[in-house]
Motif scaffolding. Structure first.
Motif, mmCIF file in Angstrom:
data_model
loop_
_atom_site.group_PDB
_atom_site.id
_atom_site.type_symbol
_atom_site.label_atom_id
_atom_site.label_comp_id
_atom_site.label_asym_id
_atom_site.label_seq_id
_atom_site.Cartn_x
_atom_site.Cartn_y
_atom_site.Cartn_z
ATOM 1 N N GLY A 202 0.801 -1.210 0.000
ATOM 2 C CA GLY A 202 0.000 0.000 0.000
ATOM 3 C C GLY A 202 0.840 1.269 0.000
ATOM 4 O O GLY A 202 0.504 2.258 -0.666
ATOM 5 N N ARG A 203 1.961 1.237 0.739
ATOM 6 C CA ARG A 203 2.848 2.411 0.750
ATOM 7 C C ARG A 203 3.406 2.687 -0.651
ATOM 8 O O ARG A 203 3.464 3.831 -1.103
ATOM 9 N N ASP A 364 -8.185 4.045 7.813
ATOM 10 C CA ASP A 364 -8.181 4.106 6.352
ATOM 11 C C ASP A 364 -6.819 4.495 5.789
ATOM 12 O O ASP A 364 -6.717 5.163 4.760
ATOM 13 N N GLY A 365 -5.745 4.080 6.484
ATOM 14 C CA GLY A 365 -4.414 4.330 5.960
ATOM 15 C C GLY A 365 -3.905 5.735 6.181
ATOM 16 O O GLY A 365 -2.912 6.137 5.567
ATOM 17 N N GLU A 370 -1.404 12.362 7.372
ATOM 18 C CA GLU A 370 -0.745 11.909 6.147
ATOM 19 C C GLU A 370 -1.361 10.611 5.670
ATOM 20 O O GLU A 370 -1.538 9.666 6.443
ATOM 21 N N ARG A 371 -1.668 10.549 4.387
ATOM 22 C CA ARG A 371 -2.221 9.328 3.807
ATOM 23 C C ARG A 371 -1.070 8.417 3.374
ATOM 24 O O ARG A 371 -0.250 8.791 2.522
ATOM 25 N N LEU A 372 -1.011 7.204 3.976
ATOM 26 C CA LEU A 372 0.041 6.242 3.638
ATOM 27 C C LEU A 372 -0.404 5.231 2.591
ATOM 28 O O LEU A 372 0.435 4.641 1.902
ATOM 29 N N PHE A 373 -1.707 4.982 2.499
ATOM 30 C CA PHE A 373 -2.259 4.081 1.483
ATOM 31 C C PHE A 373 -3.180 4.888 0.564
ATOM 32 O O PHE A 373 -3.798 5.867 1.005
ATOM 33 N N PRO A 374 -3.331 4.464 -0.673
ATOM 34 C CA PRO A 374 -4.280 5.158 -1.553
ATOM 35 C C PRO A 374 -5.711 5.029 -1.039
ATOM 36 O O PRO A 374 -6.058 4.061 -0.350
#
Length: 482
Positions: A202-203, A364-365, A370-374
């Motif tokens: 995911g990253r 949700d990541g 900060e969003r780490l997964f889409p």
């Protein structure tokens, strides 16, 4: 074509047919030495406690095993009375590594893994430990919650609970350790590392390295007319690639397929990624879901090659790209002797750190803004894999049952009623042999971690009933869901 198991050099060999007693002994000894080496040098446990709770010092056929620990050399040897020996060496931040027969070292260059986080007691939870634990809110019945924790630690002769903690609304409301463990101890986590593999994928997806439905970027599968060229990242996450990666419990397994790949990779001291990538297609992708290490190892190869192609340091990358961002200062990912991180099973982490990973999925990541997964990645991970419809592990489920128990490197709480965990149906979980669980329950904004010790394969599910009973009490303790 599988090669013969050569005791002088098993680095790249597989076992044709069932192994001889001597060959099986070599595999047994490797895992015994590995358990002790990781326990002593990674977890910091005493040998006596390891033997009491985690490692059975005898071969599968009951022969006693002598264990030697050389602390100065970071070396553990497991031997039988007639001198058959396997060795495992500690390689610092890479943990314990099983060595090939006849070799005194692994074939990679060890590297320091460093965290940029401040000391845990100087940072607020979840990036640190300050303020991590709070009293349960008014929705909780404290007496029932205490009973749930006590039940999680109820022991049979076959199970030992090492850690149990509950996170609600982002904070720890219950936490206890036993069987020689403590909150900072790196514990054997086994196949919970599969979900960690998904997090690393995911990253890289968030960085734009590849898409969920892109073909897996593996040169071995890109030849003309190679059916494996149709295998996507999504297929691998869902363990639905169709690779002919053998496992003893699979319906299509027979001795003439060789010693099971799923098991051999752990004690064989082989190049695990090469093992997975060399396997042919047995089924078209997304037609048959089955729990096997091969798909996770293929994802591991994708991660390694992608990271190295970007000029980043492979062993450091998980710490920098993922762990530092969620508050994990140390989670030991152990490689095979060729330097491939064996996140299908060889990883050691503290219970709070698995809880931090659970929180990342629960949110949700996103962590710290900060969003780490889409967007959509976590929804994919926790959605039923179509090819698993009506199947348990590799076998069909009860007649008339059509649900799917697997998502994307996580298990789903969608089993038939008699086997379902006493949690809401939207719960999903990381699972490792020996009773390692991290449950994520979106509808309750809750994460539950249970980690345990196990001394033998026959004991691996012995802690399930106490945990199920504990979770039922957790549900009762939360009055809104009573």
């Amino acid at each position: 074509m599988a090669q013969n198991f050569a005791t002088a050099d098993i680095a790249n060999a597989n076992i044709d047919g069932l192994p001889t007693a001597h060959e099986r002994m070599l595999l047994d000894l490797a895992l015994i030495a590995k358990g002790v080496c990781s326990g002593v040098f990674v977890s910091g446990r005493e040998i006596e406690e390891i033997l009491a709770h985690s490692v059975k010092a005898e071969t599968e056929d009951g022969r006693p095993v002598r264990i030697e620990v050389d602390r100065a050399a970071g070396l553990v040897k497991a031997s039988t009375d007639d001198g058959v020996t396997r060795a495992v060496r500690h390689y610092g931040d890479q943990g314990a590594v099983v060595l090939p027969v006849g070799s005194a070292k692994a074939f990679f260059t060890p590297a320091l893994v460093t965290s940029n986080l401040p000391p845990a007691d100087e940072a607020a939870w979840p990036l640190g430990d300050a303020g991590a634990a709070v009293a349960p809110g008014e929705a909780w019945d404290k007496a029932l919650l205490d009973e749930a924790v006590e039940t999680a630690f109820s022991k049979t002769p076959d199970t030992f609970t090492a850690a149990f903690l509950i996170i609600h609304n982002g904070r720890i409301i219950a936490e206890r350790y036993g069987a020689g463990a403590h909150k900072d101890m790196q514990l054997p986590s086994w196949s919970m590392g599969k979900t960690l593999t998904a997090a690393m994928v995911g990253r890289l997806m968030q960085d734009g390295a590849f898409g969920l439905h892109d073909p897996a970027p593996l040169a071995e599968w890109r030849g003309a007319d190679d059916p494996r060229g149709d295998i996507t990242i999504a297929h691998l996450l869902r363990m639905s690639s169709g690779l002919d990666f053998s496992a003893a419990w699979a319906a299509d397994y027979a001795p003439d397929k060789g010693y099971p790949d799923h098991s051999y990779m752990y004690g064989g001291a082989i190049d695990m990624f090469q093992l997975a990538l060399s396997r042919p297609a047995a089924h078209p992708p997304d037609t048959l879901g089955a729990y096997k290490n091969g798909d996770t190892l293929a994802l591991g190869a994708v991660v390694k090659r992608t990271v190295e192609a970007r000029g980043e340091t492979y062993f450091q990358w998980p710490q920098t790209a993922l762990f530092d961002k969620i508050g994990v200062r140390r989670l030991v990912l152990e490689p095979d002797p060729y330097g491939n991180l064996a996140t299908s099973g060889f990883n050691y982490g503290a219970a709070r750190d698995w809880a931090r990973l659970g929180l990342l999925f629960l949110n949700d990541g996103v962590t710290g803004g900060e969003r780490l997964f889409p967007e959509g990645f976590v929804d994919f991970i926790r959605s039923p894999a179509p090819a698993w419809s009506g199947r348990y592990w590799t076998e069909p489920g009860p007649a008339g049952w059509t649900d799917s128990v697997y998502g994307g490197q996580v298990w789903l709480n969608r089993y038939p009623d008699e086997d379902r965990w006493p949690l809401p149906v939207d719960a999903y979980f990381m699972l490792g042999i020996g009773g390692q669980y991290t449950f994520v329950v979106p509808s309750m904004n809750m994460v539950v971690v249970r980690m345990g010790h196990v001394r033998g394969v026959l004991e691996q599910n012995a802690g399930r009933q106490p945990l199920s009973d504990a979770l039922a009490l957790v549900m009762k303790a939360y009055r809104a869901h009573a």
